[in-house]
Write a protein that holds these residues in place. Sequence first.
Motif, mmCIF file in Angstrom:
data_model
loop_
_atom_site.group_PDB
_atom_site.id
_atom_site.type_symbol
_atom_site.label_atom_id
_atom_site.label_comp_id
_atom_site.label_asym_id
_atom_site.label_seq_id
_atom_site.Cartn_x
_atom_site.Cartn_y
_atom_site.Cartn_z
ATOM 1 N N LYS A 1 10.672 6.061 -4.834
ATOM 2 C CA LYS A 1 9.764 4.916 -4.964
ATOM 3 C C LYS A 1 8.353 5.292 -4.541
ATOM 4 O O LYS A 1 8.143 6.281 -3.840
ATOM 5 N N GLU A 2 7.401 4.489 -4.972
ATOM 6 C CA GLU A 2 6.008 4.721 -4.602
ATOM 7 C C GLU A 2 5.764 4.294 -3.158
ATOM 8 O O GLU A 2 6.499 3.502 -2.589
ATOM 9 N N ARG A 3 4.709 4.823 -2.599
ATOM 10 C CA ARG A 3 4.285 4.385 -1.273
ATOM 11 C C ARG A 3 3.959 2.896 -1.293
ATOM 12 O O ARG A 3 3.405 2.392 -2.277
ATOM 13 N N GLU A 4 4.272 2.238 -0.196
ATOM 14 C CA GLU A 4 4.008 0.802 -0.081
ATOM 15 C C GLU A 4 3.315 0.520 1.247
ATOM 16 O O GLU A 4 3.849 0.859 2.309
ATOM 17 N N GLY A 5 2.153 -0.080 1.185
ATOM 18 C CA GLY A 5 1.493 -0.506 2.409
ATOM 19 C C GLY A 5 2.299 -1.608 3.054
ATOM 20 O O GLY A 5 2.766 -2.525 2.371
ATOM 21 N N VAL A 6 2.462 -1.536 4.364
ATOM 22 C CA VAL A 6 3.284 -2.495 5.094
ATOM 23 C C VAL A 6 2.419 -3.453 5.910
ATOM 24 O O VAL A 6 2.565 -4.668 5.808
ATOM 25 N N ALA A 7 1.513 -2.892 6.694
ATOM 26 C CA ALA A 7 0.681 -3.728 7.564
ATOM 27 C C ALA A 7 -0.554 -2.949 7.965
ATOM 28 O O ALA A 7 -0.523 -1.715 8.036
ATOM 29 N N CYS A 8 -1.633 -3.665 8.247
ATOM 30 C CA CYS A 8 -2.842 -3.011 8.729
ATOM 31 C C CYS A 8 -3.608 -3.956 9.638
ATOM 32 O O CYS A 8 -3.419 -5.178 9.600
ATOM 33 N N ILE A 9 -4.481 -3.343 10.448
ATOM 34 C CA ILE A 9 -5.254 -4.117 11.405
ATOM 35 C C ILE A 9 -6.541 -3.375 11.707
ATOM 36 O O ILE A 9 -6.591 -2.152 11.624
ATOM 37 N N ASP A 10 -7.573 -4.111 12.022
ATOM 38 C CA ASP A 10 -8.837 -3.492 12.423
ATOM 39 C C ASP A 10 -8.669 -2.900 13.819
ATOM 40 O O ASP A 10 -8.139 -3.562 14.713
ATOM 41 N N GLY B 1 -9.580 -4.846 16.764
ATOM 42 C CA GLY B 1 -8.816 -6.052 17.047
ATOM 43 C C GLY B 1 -9.026 -7.069 15.946
ATOM 44 O O GLY B 1 -9.743 -6.828 14.992
ATOM 45 N N GLY B 2 -8.385 -8.196 16.055
ATOM 46 C CA GLY B 2 -8.519 -9.222 15.048
ATOM 47 C C GLY B 2 -7.231 -9.418 14.277
ATOM 48 O O GLY B 2 -6.181 -8.887 14.633
ATOM 49 N N SER B 3 -7.334 -10.134 13.197
ATOM 50 C CA SER B 3 -6.138 -10.504 12.453
ATOM 51 C C SER B 3 -5.603 -9.307 11.666
ATOM 52 O O SER B 3 -6.329 -8.384 11.325
ATOM 53 N N ALA B 4 -4.324 -9.358 11.397
ATOM 54 C CA ALA B 4 -3.656 -8.300 10.657
ATOM 55 C C ALA B 4 -3.319 -8.779 9.254
ATOM 56 O O ALA B 4 -3.319 -9.984 8.973
ATOM 57 N N SER B 5 -3.020 -7.839 8.398
ATOM 58 C CA SER B 5 -2.584 -8.148 7.035
ATOM 59 C C SER B 5 -1.240 -7.494 6.798
ATOM 60 O O SER B 5 -0.976 -6.399 7.298
ATOM 61 N N TYR B 6 -0.409 -8.183 5.998
ATOM 62 C CA TYR B 6 0.946 -7.701 5.764
ATOM 63 C C TYR B 6 1.301 -7.764 4.280
ATOM 64 O O TYR B 6 0.814 -8.623 3.550
ATOM 65 N N ALA B 7 2.166 -6.861 3.881
ATOM 66 C CA ALA B 7 2.749 -6.966 2.551
ATOM 67 C C ALA B 7 3.642 -8.203 2.513
ATOM 68 O O ALA B 7 4.257 -8.568 3.515
ATOM 69 N N ASP B 8 3.725 -8.816 1.346
ATOM 70 C CA ASP B 8 4.562 -10.015 1.218
ATOM 71 C C ASP B 8 6.019 -9.726 1.588
ATOM 72 O O ASP B 8 6.709 -10.590 2.121
ATOM 73 N N SER B 9 6.452 -8.502 1.322
ATOM 74 C CA SER B 9 7.854 -8.141 1.553
ATOM 75 C C SER B 9 8.223 -8.118 3.032
ATOM 76 O O SER B 9 9.411 -8.158 3.368
ATOM 77 N N VAL B 10 7.229 -8.048 3.924
ATOM 78 C CA VAL B 10 7.535 -7.956 5.354
ATOM 79 C C VAL B 10 6.906 -9.087 6.160
ATOM 80 O O VAL B 10 7.120 -9.177 7.378
#
Length: 128
Positions: free
Chosen positions: A43-52, A55-64
């Motif tokens: 499978k291809e690489r999939e971004g899971v989560a990231c954060i600055d 600090g601050g808010s994080a972003s997530y893949a819908d799958s997680v």
Amino acid sequence: EVQLVESGGGLVQAGGSLRLSCAASGFSFDDYGLGWFRQAPGKEREGVACIDGRGGSASYADSVKDRFTISTDKTKNMVFLQMNDLKPEDTAVYYCAADYGGPTHFFSFVRLNALDAWGQGTQVTVSL
């Protein structure tokens, strides 16, 4: 030199939890976006989560979303990924990554293989 070393992977039953850790060195968190991506066999690489890194808010893949939580400890130069309610489809090698300038393009850069740095990965296997 940016270095990232992951740990904490393993074998867990569906519904269980794992906490991945990433020891970071060679850069200032304030200058980078930090995150995790994963890759399963075939499978291809999939971004899971990231954060600055500042600090601050994080972003997530819908799958997680609502199951995984990314966090950092700037005092110890650590990045964490708390994974709850794990599913067999979460099975993959998980990589900690850093990208200069922040997390804005993290998920795109995962797909483009354009991140500045990532670690060697840690295997997560979720059984039924």
